[in-house]
Enzyme design. Structure first.
Site, short mmCIF file in Angstrom:
data_model
loop_
_atom_site.label_atom_id
_atom_site.label_comp_id
_atom_site.label_asym_id
_atom_site.label_seq_id
_atom_site.Cartn_x
_atom_site.Cartn_y
_atom_site.Cartn_z
N ARG A 1 8.15 -8.66 -3.80
CA ARG A 1 7.87 -10.11 -3.86
C ARG A 1 7.43 -10.43 -5.32
NH1 ARG A 1 6.00 -11.81 2.12
NH2 ARG A 1 5.21 -9.95 1.74
N GLU B 1 10.51 9.54 9.09
CA GLU B 1 9.61 10.32 9.60
C GLU B 1 8.03 9.49 9.65
OE1 GLU B 1 7.51 12.61 11.31
OE2 GLU B 1 8.92 14.20 10.41
N GLY C 1 -1.95 4.44 6.42
CA GLY C 1 -2.80 4.41 5.27
C GLY C 1 -1.51 5.02 3.99
N ARG D 1 6.24 -9.54 -8.75
CA ARG D 1 6.31 -8.70 -9.98
C ARG D 1 4.87 -8.54 -10.73
NH1 ARG D 1 11.16 -8.21 -14.40
NH2 ARG D 1 10.79 -6.28 -15.26
N THR E 1 0.81 -1.22 -0.06
CA THR E 1 0.08 0.12 0.09
C THR E 1 0.84 1.24 0.04
OG1 THR E 1 -1.70 -1.32 1.39
CG2 THR E 1 -1.89 1.06 1.34
N VAL E 2 1.69 1.29 0.94
CA VAL E 2 2.59 2.69 0.91
C VAL E 2 3.61 2.65 -0.12
CG1 VAL E 2 4.30 4.02 2.42
CG2 VAL E 2 2.48 2.45 3.60
N LYS F 1 6.56 2.92 18.43
CA LYS F 1 6.71 4.30 18.14
C LYS F 1 7.12 5.33 19.17
CE LYS F 1 2.87 3.38 14.78
NZ LYS F 1 1.58 3.23 14.51
N VAL G 1 6.77 6.94 12.66
CA VAL G 1 5.68 7.23 13.65
C VAL G 1 4.63 8.41 13.25
CG1 VAL G 1 5.84 8.42 16.01
CG2 VAL G 1 7.81 7.04 15.11
N LYS H 1 8.94 1.09 11.83
CA LYS H 1 8.93 1.51 13.12
C LYS H 1 9.57 0.37 13.99
CE LYS H 1 5.24 1.30 11.81
NZ LYS H 1 3.61 1.40 11.49
#
Lengths: 435, 435
Positions: free
Chosen positions: A46, A131, A309, A48, A14-15, A207, A134, A107
């Site tokens: 992992r 950044e 998110g 493709r 997602t990120v 965190k 946390v 984290k």
């Protein structure tokens, strides 16, 4: 306009997908702010072939993330794999050793290995930035490292886990019990299939230990944090708290012992707390995060926003990349690793405060007298007490709030009651946050 | 540990004295965080003999602040004189021209001359920093310049004047009228003898115009802000707002026209607003400040804290000095001046929203019909209306909230009523902030 900053991205969940999208959608404003283009040149993940809704054909592909560390066409590696050790840590060490900047949202890895990596980054003269590790999109690492840097910090605390806050505020709004709300959150994708890292407070403790290092100028000491989660919060706790003027929140709190106290040290705790309505954390609802830092000159600072998110986390990752593109970076934990102190853990028993206690007791004469006697013998003074309703164990619920006193007295009172046949379940204790 | 960063301080009022105290009290933690000592070497103020509770004998004294700019033993000049022009501006220009870094808490000067000074600083290769100019101790300049830098910002807004917020929240808590609370605030030292910069919104507009530049990547355009203050808020407005689920706050808001709108531009307004209870700004009480930035990836970020006073302002000034000591600084407005856009001012009439209107009307038949007709003819749809109580003008109070519609329709309705003998005073209009 200088040369582009060339980025390799390890991890396309997602990120990772969010970072790709952000650099596409906000390309122009990011370039103006960074003073140069920020360009992804290589990626690793992992699988493709998985459809992530983004075009990966323009990036070089590496099956092994560790290869990213030594590519000649890369200035920064962004690690979004996760996990305290394993491939993430290997990648971090190789990237820094290869003299390239390293950005992570991880984290667990920072809590366990952050200081070691910071030392490596200092030696190599590269940036280590985290950044996104946390409170997601909230710039709280920057807020402590830089914004509040002129202050001696007395306490840093906050709502650091959005899943727990969603569960607690949903229980509050709907009067439902923990297990039911957790199940729903899992069905809706707001909680993991294995939610223990979140609901047992481990994620928040990772965190918190990072924030404590920045706030107090100490080496990270994750193992010293006292951690309990929210599994044992029942709907009646939240209802009683409400009636008394409080809301229940999972709070991570780190505090330096006041100067001159007999037991100087650093106290770290993640615990469900009663937060007074007048405190800003009482108004942090749903999956939001918020962090409070109390400085000796600035007073109380509050940072609030979305703690997880795709969008918020990508925002924090790219903010780190912009800092690097601008050349505005330095020691990862605000000061050279050699300047970080190692503070001894402080004991909760030395702290003073108020507490909420809830007992499930047998419905027979003498039970209340037994509890009251244990409190008296331990030196706990009761401010208010309510006996009402049935408990999940089929007993009667007794809830009380204590006057301010040493935390060890409350622990002592509970020890005195241990094994009593009057108690139908383990008593619940929550600390009360000062306004 | 590198060479000390040598600082000259111009202005020794509350904030100047606070900076001296902070660097004394927090010397050790500041040195560890900055990586070097931060030392005041020279000071300048109007009155050398005044007792400020600090020892000035260890610093060189200059009667003329402008001399500080060219001292060989100075790396940074901190300007705390105040005023948009005059000695503060002279000092800024000379310091930068002399190749020294410049830090200021002067919102008026930055609002009027910040872009010019930023261009000078770019040419000279020095830092221009002004964290203390907006929202005191809250690191909101850093939050926008760096923390939210990866985002296209849709709106930035907040409570930017502690005096106004103190007055409004005291009126709210005590049901008293503006003039009475202002008088008391002046006696207590919370409001200036000449309070017009605060209560008429000018101070908030200075800060807003600076935030808008950072948020939207534009040149500062203070003159384009539509500014009204809180003089005309009466106790009944606050009571009506409360009854409808709102609180009254002075809000500075800057907004970029959505892409594709016919009139692209930047909208800036400082105005008393109705803030819904569910919005975090509704819980900002007393002299606190708070700033919200809404980014396309990060969502809504909130920064809250103390916006003025000795400690918080000194905290922000020294945070800037630490950034400089670390070498972590760059373009003052997040990007080179040449990259800043000049956005045309957007017109309020093109915006859509809901509004609160309050009329003081003669107590006679037909007045309500007249107002309702003006609303109808202007196309304003009324959501709720209340007629109750007496007004300061001896008439009857009519308060209403409109449905969402173009702001120009409300302006049109008020124009239709202008000069009507039914109205006993100027109608009050406040916009309603979206949740």
């Amino acid at each position: 306009m200088g040369q582009a900053l060339r980025v390799a991205l390890a991890g396309l969940g997602t990120v990772g997908a969010g970072v790709v999208k952000l650099l596409d959608v906000n390309r122009e404003i990011v370039e103006r702010r960074a003073g140069r283009r920020i360009e992804i040149v290589a990626v690793s993940a992992r699988d493709r072939s998985r459809d992530r809704g983004i075009d990966l054909s323009r990036f070089a592909w590496c099956d092994d993330a560790a290869e990213l560390a030594s590519r000649d066409d890369v200035d920064v590696v962004v690690e979004l794999i996760g996990g305290a050790d394993g491939p993430a840590l290997t990648l971090a060490r190789r990237t820094i050793a290869a003299g390239r900047h390293f950005v992570t949202a991880n984290k667990a890895m920072i809590a366990h290995h952050g200081i070691g990596l910071a030392g490596d980054a200092e030696t190599a003269g590269v940036a280590l930035k985290y950044e996104a590790a946390v409170a997601g999109g909230i710039p709280v690492i920057k807020g402590l490292r830089e914004g509040a840097a002129a202050n001696a910090i007395g306490r840093v605390y906050g709502i650091l886990n959005g899943t727990c806050n969603y569960i607690l505020t949903t229980m509050e709004a709907e009067g439902r019990d923990f297990a039911e709300v957790l199940g729903e959150a899992q069905r809706l994708g707001y909680a993991e299939a294995d939610p223990s890292f979140d609901i047992d407070g481990v994620d928040a403790a990772h965190k918190l230990s990072i924030l404590a290092s920045l706030a107090f100028g100490t080496r990270i000491d994750f193992d010293a944090a006292a951690v309990t989660g929210i599994r044992h919060v029942i709907a009646a706790d939240i209802a009683q708290a409400q009636a008394l003027g409080y809301r229940v929140r999972l709070v991570g709190l780190a505090e330096a012992s006041p100067e001159g106290s007999s037991t100087a040290g650093l106290f770290q705790r993640v615990h469900a707390c009663l937060v007074p309505h007048a405190h800003p954390l009482a108004h942090v609802a749903g999956s939001l995060n918020a962090v409070v830092a109390e400085g000796n000159f600035v007073g109380r600072l509050l940072f609030q926003g979305r703690g997880a998110g795709e969008g918020p986390t990508a925002s924090a990752v790219v903010a780190d990349l912009i800092d690097i593109a601008r050349g505005e970076y330095g020691p990862a934990f605000a000061m050279p690793v050699a300047s970080l102190a190692a503070m001894a853990p402080a004991h909760s028993g030395d702290r003073r405060g108020r507490a909420y206690l809830r007992f499930s007791v047998a419905d027979r004469p003498g039970v209340l007298a037994e509890i009251a006697a244990a409190m008296r013998d331990a030196g706990v003074s009761i401010e208010s007490l309510i006996q009402r309703g049935a408990t999940p164990e089929g007993g009667v619920l007794v809830a009380m709030v204590t006057h301010e006193g040493p935390e060890r007295a409350v622990t002592d009172a509970l020890a005195r009651l241990e094994g009593s046949s009057s108690l139908l379940g383990t008593p619940m204790m929550m600390h009360i946050l000062d306004v």
